[in-house]
Design a protein around this motif. Structure first.
Motif, PDB file in Angstrom:
ATOM      1  N   THR A  14       0.824  -1.217   0.000  1.00 32.18           N
ATOM      2  CA  THR A  14       0.000   0.000   0.000  1.00 32.18           C
ATOM      3  C   THR A  14       0.853   1.260   0.000  1.00 32.18           C
ATOM      4  O   THR A  14       0.340   2.353   0.231  1.00 32.18           O
ATOM      5  N   GLN A  15       2.169   1.126  -0.242  1.00 36.98           N
ATOM      6  CA  GLN A  15       3.046   2.298  -0.225  1.00 36.98           C
ATOM      7  C   GLN A  15       4.282   2.020  -1.073  1.00 36.98           C
ATOM      8  O   GLN A  15       4.525   0.889  -1.495  1.00 36.98           O
ATOM      9  N   ARG A  16       5.054   3.074  -1.314  1.00 39.06           N
ATOM     10  CA  ARG A  16       6.305   2.969  -2.065  1.00 39.06           C
ATOM     11  C   ARG A  16       7.459   3.229  -1.102  1.00 39.06           C
ATOM     12  O   ARG A  16       7.937   4.348  -0.972  1.00 39.06           O
ATOM     13  N   GLY A  17       7.858   2.197  -0.393  1.00 36.80           N
ATOM     14  CA  GLY A  17       8.933   2.322   0.585  1.00 36.80           C
ATOM     15  C   GLY A  17      10.063   1.371   0.287  1.00 36.80           C
ATOM     16  O   GLY A  17      10.028   0.579  -0.667  1.00 36.80           O
ATOM     17  N   GLY A  18      11.101   1.436   1.137  1.00 33.60           N
ATOM     18  CA  GLY A  18      12.257   0.587   0.936  1.00 33.60           C
ATOM     19  C   GLY A  18      11.929  -0.893   1.010  1.00 33.60           C
ATOM     20  O   GLY A  18      12.449  -1.705   0.226  1.00 33.60           O
ATOM     21  N   ALA A  19      11.050  -1.282   1.940  1.00 33.16           N
ATOM     22  CA  ALA A  19      10.697  -2.695   2.079  1.00 33.16           C
ATOM     23  C   ALA A  19       9.982  -3.204   0.833  1.00 33.16           C
ATOM     24  O   ALA A  19      10.193  -4.348   0.397  1.00 33.16           O
ATOM     25  N   GLU A  20       9.146  -2.362   0.247  1.00 36.97           N
ATOM     26  CA  GLU A  20       8.441  -2.759  -0.973  1.00 36.97           C
ATOM     27  C   GLU A  20       9.422  -2.907  -2.145  1.00 36.97           C
ATOM     28  O   GLU A  20       9.277  -3.802  -2.985  1.00 36.97           O
ATOM     29  N   ARG A  21      10.418  -2.033  -2.199  1.00 35.92           N
ATOM     30  CA  ARG A  21      11.451  -2.174  -3.241  1.00 35.92           C
ATOM     31  C   ARG A  21      12.170  -3.517  -3.097  1.00 35.92           C
ATOM     32  O   ARG A  21      12.471  -4.190  -4.088  1.00 35.92           O
ATOM     33  N   ALA A  34      20.566 -14.545  12.780  1.00 35.92           N
ATOM     34  CA  ALA A  34      20.177 -14.262  11.396  1.00 35.92           C
ATOM     35  C   ALA A  34      21.399 -13.957  10.538  1.00 35.92           C
ATOM     36  O   ALA A  34      22.339 -13.283  10.980  1.00 35.92           O
ATOM     37  N   GLU A  35      21.366 -14.433   9.312  1.00 33.83           N
ATOM     38  CA  GLU A  35      22.343 -14.048   8.301  1.00 33.83           C
ATOM     39  C   GLU A  35      22.066 -12.587   7.913  1.00 33.83           C
ATOM     40  O   GLU A  35      20.920 -12.150   7.886  1.00 33.83           O
ATOM     41  N   VAL A  36      23.108 -11.804   7.619  1.00 32.38           N
ATOM     42  CA  VAL A  36      22.922 -10.417   7.191  1.00 32.38           C
ATOM     43  C   VAL A  36      23.112 -10.335   5.678  1.00 32.38           C
ATOM     44  O   VAL A  36      24.169 -10.704   5.151  1.00 32.38           O
ATOM     45  N   ILE A  37      22.080  -9.879   4.991  1.00 35.94           N
ATOM     46  CA  ILE A  37      22.168  -9.570   3.563  1.00 35.94           C
ATOM     47  C   ILE A  37      21.594  -8.177   3.382  1.00 35.94           C
ATOM     48  O   ILE A  37      20.396  -7.959   3.595  1.00 35.94           O
ATOM     49  N   HIS A  38      22.447  -7.240   3.010  1.00 37.37           N
ATOM     50  CA  HIS A  38      21.981  -5.861   2.855  1.00 37.37           C
ATOM     51  C   HIS A  38      21.020  -5.742   1.674  1.00 37.37           C
ATOM     52  O   HIS A  38      21.183  -6.431   0.670  1.00 37.37           O
ATOM     53  N   PRO A  39      20.017  -4.895   1.780  1.00 41.93           N
ATOM     54  CA  PRO A  39      19.043  -4.759   0.691  1.00 41.93           C
ATOM     55  C   PRO A  39      19.670  -4.137  -0.550  1.00 41.93           C
ATOM     56  O   PRO A  39      20.692  -3.450  -0.468  1.00 41.93           O
ATOM     57  N   PRO A  40      19.050  -4.356  -1.700  1.00 44.42           N
ATOM     58  CA  PRO A  40      19.602  -3.818  -2.943  1.00 44.42           C
ATOM     59  C   PRO A  40      19.145  -2.389  -3.201  1.00 44.42           C
ATOM     60  O   PRO A  40      18.053  -1.985  -2.798  1.00 44.42           O
ATOM     61  N   VAL A  41      19.998  -1.648  -3.865  1.00 40.55           N
ATOM     62  CA  VAL A  41      19.623  -0.320  -4.343  1.00 40.55           C
ATOM     63  C   VAL A  41      19.217  -0.468  -5.793  1.00 40.55           C
ATOM     64  O   VAL A  41      20.032  -0.847  -6.647  1.00 40.55           O
ATOM     65  N   THR A  42      17.962  -0.186  -6.096  1.00 45.29           N
ATOM     66  CA  THR A  42      17.421  -0.456  -7.427  1.00 45.29           C
ATOM     67  C   THR A  42      17.177   0.815  -8.231  1.00 45.29           C
ATOM     68  O   THR A  42      16.599   0.750  -9.314  1.00 45.29           O
ATOM     69  N   ILE A  43      17.618   1.954  -7.722  1.00 42.54           N
ATOM     70  CA  ILE A  43      17.388   3.191  -8.445  1.00 42.54           C
ATOM     71  C   ILE A  43      18.128   3.164  -9.783  1.00 42.54           C
ATOM     72  O   ILE A  43      19.267   2.706  -9.874  1.00 42.54           O
ATOM     73  N   ASP A  44      17.476   3.605 -10.832  1.00 41.63           N
ATOM     74  CA  ASP A  44      18.051   3.639 -12.177  1.00 41.63           C
ATOM     75  C   ASP A  44      18.820   4.953 -12.338  1.00 41.63           C
ATOM     76  O   ASP A  44      18.238   5.997 -12.606  1.00 41.63           O
ATOM     77  N   VAL A  45      20.141   4.879 -12.153  1.00 43.18           N
ATOM     78  CA  VAL A  45      20.941   6.111 -12.160  1.00 43.18           C
ATOM     79  C   VAL A  45      20.932   6.780 -13.528  1.00 43.18           C
ATOM     80  O   VAL A  45      21.156   7.992 -13.648  1.00 43.18           O
TER      81      VAL A  45
END
Length: 364
Positions: free
Chosen positions: A19-26, A184-195
């Motif tokens: 229901t939003q455009r946030g980091g978790a949704e990305r 927990a294993e640590v896996i950093h989230p991806p940055v998906t911005i189209d530079v």
């Protein structure tokens, strides 16, 4: 198991609510793309409010009438979400990846289905309640206090059903261990911005200002930034995510929600991304960094994972107005954009997908 065979897994992605455009949704969208997910399961799906990319997947939502009557206000949905997730039919697949901040990890799976939780943070309303209720009236705080015991029991049971737990930062991994006793294993989230994508100027904004991007919640620290910049009339602050308001200082501009092309323009043209939020990871400094813009951040939380001090940004020692003012005044003008971008490259979708596939392959 090779990466190519991992991509052929029958995979389902579960996410709290779309229901939003946030980091978790990305992140949830990138997980779905990584595994070419058969289905995406969520409690409420509002296509017009979240990322368009979800339209490329088969999205299934709960049938909870109570949730759908709330028109996307998920903070009011707390009494209903646990029940909605518990009533969803069990999922049968090779792997279910739950993108969770407190709800999706409650999805049920059939025997033989690997259940992986990618945890953005353990439920903030249960374990960091003081942060969560900032700005809420006393009635909301009282209601949450009454709901907490039963929600905590449900949450603990849900966490225990996971075969693999992944955290998005070292600070979240520490919370997961403290709350659930899970390493927990640590896996950093991806940055998906189209530079390389288009950039669209935002009316009323000129380049060279500090930029903050966040939803207007108490723990995000936006009001402290406003108070600090009110005392620095020669500095400018632009706020994304907060509606325009007439009572802001003359050197502070709030622009509300912006498009991706406008956000790219703001990132690229800002002096720095600034935040005093205690983020679980915090994607916005890395997104800004992908466009060569440094960051000025609170020395806490996920920012400690994402920021290379002196290379991609600098730190604010605490969230007080005085500390913000000192840090802004001392912020250097000479940054190496290539080095800033190099730090952001550590968090690419390829790196994220490779790590996630390897962890799941090992578990299988």
């Amino acid at each position: 198991m090779s990466a190519s065979s991992a991509r052929a897994l029958d995979a389902v992605v579960a996410h709290d609510y779309l229901t939003q455009r946030g980091g978790a949704e990305r992140v949830a969208l990138e997980v779905a793309r990584t595994f070419a997910a058969r289905d995406v399961v969520t409690s409420v799906y509002a296509p017009e409010r979240t990322f368009d990319g979800f339209a490329g997947f088969e999205v299934h939502e709960s049938r909870s009438r109570a949730l759908h009557r709330l028109n996307g206000d998920m903070r009011r949905a707390l009494p209903f979400l646990a029940g909605a997730w518990s009533r969803l039919p069990p999922i049968s697949a090779d792997v279910v990846v739950c993108s969770s901040s407190g709800w999706a990890h409650g999805v049920r799976t059939t025997a033989g289905t690997l259940k992986v939780v990618y945890c953005h943070n353990p439920a903030r309303w249960l374990y960091q309640r003081d942060d969560y209720v900032q700005g809420h009236p006393p009635a909301v705080r009282l209601a949450l206090q009454g709901l907490s015991p039963s929600l905590r029991r449900w949450d603990q049971r849900a966490a225990a059903t996971a075969d693999v737990y992944i955290a998005n930062s070292t600070s979240v991994a520490a919370r997961v261990h403290r709350v659930y006793g899970i390493d927990a294993e640590v896996i950093h989230p991806p940055v998906t911005i189209d530079v390389g994508g288009p950039q669209e100027p935002v009316a009323g904004v000129s380049p060279g200002a500090f930029l903050t991007v966040s939803r207007a919640r108490g723990y995000k620290g936006t009001q402290r930034l406003i108070a600090a910049f009110a005392g620095m009339p020669r500095q400018r602050l632009v706020i994304v995510g907060m509606p325009a308001a007439s009572d802001l200082p003359a050197n502070v501009v709030a622009v509300g929600q912006v498009s991706d092309s406008q956000l790219r323009w703001l990132y690229a043209g800002s002096r720095a991304l600034i935040s005093v939020s205690r983020e679980d990871f915090g994607l916005t400094p890395v997104e800004a960094g992908a466009l060569g813009t440094p960051a000025l951040l609170l020395r806490a939380g996920g920012f400690l994972d994402s920021t290379e001090e002196g290379v991609s940004g600098a730190f604010i020692e605490n969230e007080s107005v005085e500390a913000i003012t000192r840090a802004v005044g001392a912020f250097p003008d000479d940054w190496n954009p290539a080095a800033v971008q190099g730090n952001a490259a550590r968090f690419s979708p390829d790196a994220f997908g490779s790590r996630l596939r390897a962890v799941i392959a090992s578990a299988l």
